[in-house]
Design an enzyme around this catalytic site. Structure first.
Site, mmCIF file in Angstrom:
data_model
loop_
_atom_site.group_PDB
_atom_site.id
_atom_site.type_symbol
_atom_site.label_atom_id
_atom_site.label_comp_id
_atom_site.label_asym_id
_atom_site.label_seq_id
_atom_site.Cartn_x
_atom_site.Cartn_y
_atom_site.Cartn_z
ATOM 1 N N HIS A 1 1.606 4.231 -0.564
ATOM 2 C CA HIS A 1 0.467 3.533 -1.161
ATOM 3 C C HIS A 1 -0.302 4.485 -2.077
ATOM 4 C CE1 HIS A 1 -3.218 1.160 -1.431
ATOM 5 N NE2 HIS A 1 -2.616 0.160 -0.809
ATOM 6 N N CYS B 1 -0.927 -5.891 2.715
ATOM 7 C CA CYS B 1 -0.987 -5.038 3.911
ATOM 8 C C CYS B 1 -1.456 -5.757 5.169
ATOM 9 C CB CYS B 1 -1.897 -3.849 3.633
ATOM 10 S SG CYS B 1 -1.375 -2.846 2.218
ATOM 11 N N HIS C 1 -5.926 -0.764 9.103
ATOM 12 C CA HIS C 1 -6.192 -1.825 8.127
ATOM 13 C C HIS C 1 -6.206 -3.221 8.740
ATOM 14 C CE1 HIS C 1 -5.638 -3.155 3.646
ATOM 15 N NE2 HIS C 1 -6.857 -3.358 4.123
ATOM 16 N N ASP D 1 5.798 -2.587 4.832
ATOM 17 C CA ASP D 1 4.858 -3.668 5.141
ATOM 18 C C ASP D 1 4.833 -4.732 4.056
ATOM 19 O OD1 ASP D 1 3.567 -2.221 3.166
ATOM 20 O OD2 ASP D 1 1.587 -2.405 4.079
ATOM 21 N N ASN D 2 5.249 -4.405 2.846
ATOM 22 C CA ASN D 2 5.328 -5.399 1.760
ATOM 23 C C ASN D 2 6.099 -4.801 0.603
ATOM 24 O OD1 ASN D 2 2.014 -4.516 1.799
ATOM 25 N ND2 ASN D 2 3.213 -3.951 -0.011
ATOM 26 N N ASP E 1 4.195 1.971 3.643
ATOM 27 C CA ASP E 1 3.254 1.142 2.903
ATOM 28 C C ASP E 1 3.692 1.014 1.447
ATOM 29 O OD1 ASP E 1 1.056 -0.319 2.190
ATOM 30 O OD2 ASP E 1 -0.407 1.047 3.040
ATOM 31 N N ASP E 2 3.908 -0.212 0.999
ATOM 32 C CA ASP E 2 4.224 -0.508 -0.408
ATOM 33 C C ASP E 2 5.577 0.049 -0.855
ATOM 34 O OD1 ASP E 2 1.727 -1.580 -0.320
ATOM 35 O OD2 ASP E 2 0.921 -0.488 -2.017
ATOM 36 N N LYS F 1 -2.185 4.446 9.488
ATOM 37 C CA LYS F 1 -3.052 3.433 8.877
ATOM 38 C C LYS F 1 -3.191 2.203 9.772
ATOM 39 C CE LYS F 1 -3.120 0.390 4.806
ATOM 40 N NZ LYS F 1 -2.535 0.125 3.478
ATOM 41 N N LYS G 1 4.364 -6.693 -5.287
ATOM 42 C CA LYS G 1 3.405 -6.778 -4.191
ATOM 43 C C LYS G 1 2.309 -7.787 -4.530
ATOM 44 C CE LYS G 1 -0.206 -4.071 -1.940
ATOM 45 N NZ LYS G 1 -0.814 -2.747 -1.755
#
Length: 752
Positions: A242, A95, A151, A300-301, A57-58, A149, A318
């Protein structure tokens, strides 16, 4: 006499024994046939690889060791070096859209998730009628598990991972949780516990670091599952890296020389991810998975420089559609790869994992209609040319520039220009007429819709659904209206389409992708897509007319074998003159075709942030992940950008004014995609979601057959409560933030 009788009996006995011996082979054949069938089934299972998908994540482009040696990731570096590193791989900038495209294989314009993320209090999730990746893998015989996660919404039980194809789930449902206490907040006073197992709450894990806890659960799944009996699909969706920045202290020490505290903590969290991957790969070898496994690693990003991440030297961050927001870190490691130890620069997208993994598992991909992804396993494993020629990053009609020039005034690129912003526009934007929402519950939300709002439910295709607001554009001559649907099916197809943001190209009706309707029992076999020719890679500066000239060429860009309905020959992408506007360029959109990338509207703050340089002070994650209409002075007059990504991967040379022909062709592609889009679904916060009303936990709050979506009309936007208007105190911290913003913008503009 007795001797004769004995002789006759012996003869009969010998004949019986002989017949018995002769019948034995026939009796053995039946077990042999069943054994043959069992052998075939066992061979099929043996050929089905175990799939381990690790999603971080991130994590930014500059947040891994093989891009930045200051980040210590020896395990990730080794796995990537021994496998295939994906250096032209794209995700979504935030996300929820990325995760939805991984699970469904569809662009977010086809799931109604075009705008922002799904917040904990929103009654929204993946469309119920769409099939998912774990569902298709489970049909192929896989045991499917998810750890980490989610989301993707949880307002009702039908939204939970265990209802979307996973046999088991252990993790969090919201977007960001505390790494130790598992508390999650959606604003001041809206906080609750968020750690779940299956469809219940997982109490008693407080104090354990989440990355370690999720890794332990993944190893437990590998230990208890029998790899020889059934193939495994494991989605390990780590929350790291994240926010909040909470690494264990022992991981911070190797980065003690980093002056920036946020960057130091962020790098330490990346090291925890590296250790987690090392433990998972060790378990794969220990329990007999590795030789027949495929390990996929992906972010994811892009990273958020606000909180220590880095996308350097890419532009943006992001939440933006610059390369820093959408170009992802990824690699594939597997003994099954035919060509290993190499770097792949083939164009790939996160939607491609759905058809790729289902095809790799031996599943039936033809049952999944309307996929936007391609089967890219030959590209990854053998180094063949990618079937993907373009990527629609997104079209978000709710995110628009606030003002436009008078009708008829155009930019050099042919799109509509935007009035320059004044300082007053930032302080007090013009108010638009809004209608109060119709639900009875009290809320601080107002409706932003058209003059005649109509009900829309994205989970059930209804003929009464209406497209989004139609932009005010100057109509082109000789424009043809869209044909009216003749049958009920055509009307249902027609209702799922948005009208194009132009009258230059006629709307298409009756060509909706079947995947965007509730699935019926009867399946329609679709025709196979024509293979795209291998020698059609665009030149770095050549026009797109050769690629977007005819209907046959357009079909090569679409996954027609999965969409089920080819684009009609009567509606090709129109060839437009440079002076003809085809797209409302105030709408936020981004598309990549070949080497060219086009952005319209507000793509997000487009700065280049070197490592350890923060453009402003940090804030809460729920503010960082939501779009804000703030524009820097350098982009106030711009609403169209064009870049040649192959020649200019850092997006420093805007070619929009130099190549108006390319701009027009890409605007036409945006218009084409917009005709296939479903309306945005972005409901207001539901007060029933408050954890204080649900035992202090984030859990599903809608029960029974209640149709939550049908009672909302249009799209809602959160606004401030007029009753609490107070004079704002002078904010010295705000001035400090503004100072750092101006300082960094000046540094970046001078390339310091």
């Amino acid at each position: 006499m007795q001797a004769a009788i004995l002789t006759v009996l012996s003869v009969f006995l010998s004949l019986d024994s002989l017949s018995a011996h002769r019948s034995k082979p026939n009796q053995i054949r039946e077990p042999d046939e069943s054994n043959g069938q069992n052998d075939e089934a066992a061979q099929k299972k043996k050929n089905q690889p175990h799939i381990i998908f690790i999603l971080t994540d991130d994590q930014g482009f500059n947040d891994i060791g093989y891009h930045n040696p200051t980040i210590k990731t020896p395990t990730l570096d080794k796995l990537a070096a021994e496998g295939v590193t994906l250096e032209n791989y794209y995700v979504q900038p935030i996300c929820t859209p990325s995760r939805s495209q991984l699970i469904t294989g569809r662009y977010q314009i086809h799931t109604g998730l075009q705008h922002s993320i799904i917040r904990p209090s929103q009654p929204s999730c993946l469309p119920f009628h769409m099939d998912t990746l774990p569902e298709r893998l489970r049909e192929a015989g896989y045991s499917t598990h998810m750890v980490g996660k989610w989301h993707l919404g949880f307002y009702r039980k039908a939204c939970l991972p265990t209802r979307k194809g996973f046999d088991s789930f252990f993790g969090s449902l919201t977007g960001s949780v505390d790494y130790y206490s598992y508390g999650s907040c959606d604003g001041p006073g809206l906080c609750g516990y968020d750690l779940h197992e299956g469809e219940g709450v997982a109490w008693g894990h407080e104090g354990k670091y989440s990355t370690t806890l999720f890794t332990q659960r993944a190893r437990k799944i590998l230990e208890t599952h029998k790899p020889s009996e059934r193939p495994l699909f494991l989605l390990l969706s780590l929350q790291a890296v994240h926010t909040p920045l909470q690494p264990p202290k022992s991981y911070i020490y190797p980065y003690r020389d980093m002056a920036n505290v946020a960057r130091r903590k962020f790098a330490a969290m990346v090291s925890t991810v590296d250790e987690a991957v090392r433990n998972v790969t060790y378990a794969l070898r220990k329990y007999g998975y590795y030789r027949n496994s495929v390990i996929i690693y992906s972010t994811d990003n892009g990273a958020q420089p606000f909180t220590g991440g880095s996308n350097w030297p890419l532009r943006g961050r992001k939440g933006t559609y610059w390369e820093g927001g959408v170009r992802g870190v990824a690699f594939v490691h597997s003994p099954l790869l035919r060509r290993r130890r190499r770097v792949s620069k083939a164009l790939l997208h996160i939607t491609d994992w759905f058809p790729t993994l289902v095809g790799l598992a031996g599943g039936n991909i033809t049952q999944s209609h309307g996929l936007d992804g391609f089967d890219v396993w030959p590209t990854i494993s053998e180094g063949k040319e990618s079937p993907r020629k373009e990527i629609l990053h997104n079209i978000d009609p709710l995110h628009r520039l606030p003002s436009e020039t008078p009708a008829g005034k155009k930019t050099a690129s042919g799109g509509l220009s935007v009035k320059p912003f004044k300082d007053k526009a930032f302080k007090k934007p013009k108010k638009k007429k809004v209608l109060k929402q119709k639900p009875k519950q009290k809320s601080m939300l107002k409706l932003k819709t058209t003059k005649k709002p109509q009900t829309f439910s994205r989970h059930a295709a209804k003929p009464k659904s209406v497209p989004l607001t139609k932009p005010k554009l100057k109509p082109l001559p000789k424009s043809k209206a869209a044909p009216k649907p003749k049958t009920k099916d055509d009307a249902r197809h027609h209702s799922l389409h948005l009208k194009i943001h132009s009258s230059g190209a006629p709307s298409v009706s009756g060509t909706s992708r079947p995947g965007y309707q509730p699935q019926s029992k009867s399946r329609v076999k679709t025709k196979s897509r024509r293979t795209a020719s291998q020698n059609q890679t665009m030149s770095r500066s050549g026009p797109l007319k050769a690629h977007l000239k005819s209907e046959q060429t357009l079909d090569q860009y679409q996954n027609m074998s999965q969409s089920g309905a080819p684009m009609p020959k009567s509606h090709p992408t129109p060839e437009l003159k440079p002076s003809e506007p085809v797209w409302d360029t105030s709408v936020q959109a981004a598309i990549r075709v070949g080497d060219w990338k086009l952005l319209t509207g507000d793509p997000g703050h487009g700065d280049w942030v070197p490592p350890q340089v923060l453009p402003t002070l940090t804030g809460r994650w729920w503010n960082l992940e939501r779009a804000s209409l703030t524009f820097s002075k350098s982009t106030t007059h711009k609403n169209v950008w064009l870049f040649n990504i192959s020649a200019d991967p850092y997006e420093r040379q805007d070619m929009a004014d130099h190549r108006p022909d390319v701009v027009q062709q890409l605007l036409g592609r945006l218009a084409y995609y917009n005709r296939t889009a479903v309306p945005v679904y972005f409901p207001p916060d539901d007060p029933r979601a408050n954890p204080n009303q649900n035992g202090g936990v984030w859990v599903p709050w809608v029960h029974g057959e209640e149709d939550e979506e049908a009672k909302y009309h249009g799209v809602y936007k959160k606004v401030k409560n007029s009753k609490k208007k107070r004079k704002k105190k002078k904010c010295r911290l705000c001035k400090l933030k503004s100072f750092f913003m101006k300082l960094n913008t000046g540094m970046m503009s001078n390339r310091i």
